[in-house]
Motif scaffolding. Structure first.
Motif, PDB file in Angstrom:
ATOM      1  N   ILE A   1       0.856  -1.187   0.000  1.00 58.80           N
ATOM      2  CA  ILE A   1       0.000   0.000   0.000  1.00 58.80           C
ATOM      3  C   ILE A   1       0.892   1.237   0.000  1.00 58.80           C
ATOM      4  CG2 ILE A   1      -1.702   1.312   1.320  1.00 58.80           C
ATOM      5  CD1 ILE A   1      -2.806  -1.348   2.325  1.00 58.80           C
TER       6      ILE A   1
ATOM      7  N   ILE B   1      -7.751   3.835  -1.040  1.00 59.20           N
ATOM      8  CA  ILE B   1      -6.524   3.101  -0.779  1.00 59.20           C
ATOM      9  C   ILE B   1      -5.856   2.814  -2.124  1.00 59.20           C
ATOM     10  CG2 ILE B   1      -7.521   0.766  -0.863  1.00 59.20           C
ATOM     11  CD1 ILE B   1      -5.873   0.168   1.686  1.00 59.20           C
TER      12      ILE B   1
ATOM     13  N   GLN C   1      -3.063   5.656   1.778  1.00 68.43           N
ATOM     14  CA  GLN C   1      -4.284   5.204   2.429  1.00 68.43           C
ATOM     15  C   GLN C   1      -4.932   6.359   3.164  1.00 68.43           C
ATOM     16  OE1 GLN C   1      -4.687   4.661   6.070  1.00 68.43           O
ATOM     17  NE2 GLN C   1      -6.836   4.249   5.652  1.00 68.43           N
TER      18      GLN C   1
END
Length: 444
Positions: A77, A85, A80
């Motif tokens: 990731i 996201i 976020q």
């Protein structure tokens, strides 16, 4: 009539069963998820953004292959927020559709499908060396050093980050300055003040700018949502650890989070304990991973820790393996193909002149604990490792001094370039420079 009652009873039982089943269905982790259309393909290395409501810093994105035997693969990731996201498609995925799964703790939610396209060869990352007397671009084939910044008195630390959006390296510099100050004003040795600067190296113009930061604070640079931040660990009587956003041009800091007292988090008194930071922060799933040495008059322990950006708390972790109470060490973190690793460096002996050993281990960022040992490298340290996903290798610099004494002026210095290849699980010394290179930065 009995037949009719029987039918009605069966119908009621079916309705009741349906209602019970609905009552046991867990609520969705997020609401209103929106994925890119499956007609849009994403190659490994590209980013995918999902919008919705209710994302948290502990959320993980996993890609589920068409056959369960292939297993789920965790994505990295890169951004976020509560409403979106963004993750990077892992390398090595086959072409075709796969299912995106949102995981939070022990619960998961299927979000939908995404189309994986053909792998596109990534551009080779550039390797830079931050040295004692200059900054160099390093040829990835011959390892020749090309100066891009003239000779200067640099004091680079291992806290460096590369901002790809600006093609810029941010670095913390520091040194200890002797001043006539009372012991009561500092926990450091009498008369020593730690001076720090934030350096900005613009790789577009090969120019460098340095701005001063506050005294007696250990600063650690990190990128959060694409913006430069500093984690500040005071060296004086203030035992609160704070996160600041910072203006690279002026050094002006704005407090973002006060994580509270490290002494309270570890359950000790700051009057009898001190801490030393043994790592630069690594952002994984909304947590800044760190490592600390906690020491008092009669005790000493090395611990993993994390700073949760969502809960705004400091979380002490497990004891660091291979650490020694009375010798130096270092701990680094890096991510590879959606998994987190740690490099633990410790001295092989109790003397300050004892050689370093390096241990590469898997790391559990949720439980803040080291896992299996991947490789052990004897008689060499590993500081600020740089992972290259294209070659699936780690690069790092290990500088040294040998022969003679500094007083006599006949000692020599240099730097060994090491690589670790995940395919062969082998580390080797690839090159040796006469120059003192403090740390490497991989621009990718």
């Amino acid at each position: 009539m009995k037949k009719l009652l029987l039918v009605l009873s069966l119908g009621l039982a079916v309705l009741t069963g349906c209602n019970d089943k609905g009552a046991n269905t867990p609520p969705p982790l997020i609401t209103d998820p929106v994925l890119p259309p499956v007609t849009e393909e994403f190659s490994p290395g590209e980013t995918v953004t999902i919008t919705g409501s209710g994302f948290t810093a502990s959320d993980e994105i996993w890609l589920r292959m068409p056959t369960k035997a292939d297993g789920d693969i965790q994505a990295t990731i890169v951004k976020q927020t509560p409403t979106e996201i963004t993750f990077t498609v892992p390398q090595g995925l086959p072409e075709g559709e796969c299912t995106l799964v949102l995981k939070r703790g022990g619960t998961e939610m299927v979000l939908g499908k995404v189309a994986i396209g053909e792998s596109v060869p990534a551009a080779a990352a550039r390797l830079y060396g931050l040295g004692d007397h200059g900054v160099y671009e390093i040829d990835r084939q011959t390892y020749a050093l090309t100066p891009i910044l003239g000779d200067a008195d640099f004091d680079f630390s291992s806290s460096n980050v590369y901002d790809a959006s600006k093609n810029t390296i941010y670095s913390i510099e520091w040194y200890e300055e002797y001043e006539n100050i009372p012991d009561t004003e500092s926990k450091l040795s009498s008369g020593i003040v730690v001076k720090s600067w934030l350096g900005t190296l613009d790789l577009n113009t090969n120019t460098f700018n340095r701005v001063p930061l506050k005294d007696d604070i250990d600063y650690f640079a990190c990128l959060i949502d694409g913006s430069l931040h500093l984690l500040a660990v005071p060296l004086t009587d203030d035992d609160h650890i704070r996160l600041y956003s910072v203006d690279p041009a002026t050094g002006t800091q704005t407090e973002v989070i006060d994580f509270g007292s490290w002494a309270t988090a570890f359950g000790v008194s700051s009057d009898t304990y001190d801490i030393a930071v043994y790592s630069t922060p690594c952002l994984v799933s909304g947590r800044l991973l760190m490592a600390f040495s906690l020491y008092g008059a009669d005790s000493h322990e090395n611990r993993f820790a994390a700073f949760d950006l969502n809960a705004k708390t400091m979380i002490p972790g497990n004891t660091i393996p291979f650490g020694s109470d009375d010798t130096e060490g270092n701990v680094c973190f890096f991510e590879r193909q959606g998994e987190t690793y740690t490099a633990v460096v410790s001295q092989n002996g109790t003397s300050i002149d004892s050689p370093f050993n390096t241990h590469f281990l898997t790391f559990d960022p949720e439980n803040l604990a080291a896992g299996e040992t991947v490789y052990t490298l004897d008689n060499a340290g590993c500081f600020d490792p740089q992972y290259d996903p294209v070659t699936d290798r780690i690069y790092w610099a290990d500088y040294w001094e040998q022969s003679g004494t500094e007083a006599s002026g006949d000692y020599t210095t240099g730097t060994d370039l090491y690589t670790f290849d995940f395919a062969t699980r082998k580390a080797e010394k690839s090159f040796t420079w006469d120059e003192m290179i403090w740390t490497l930065v991989l621009a990718r």
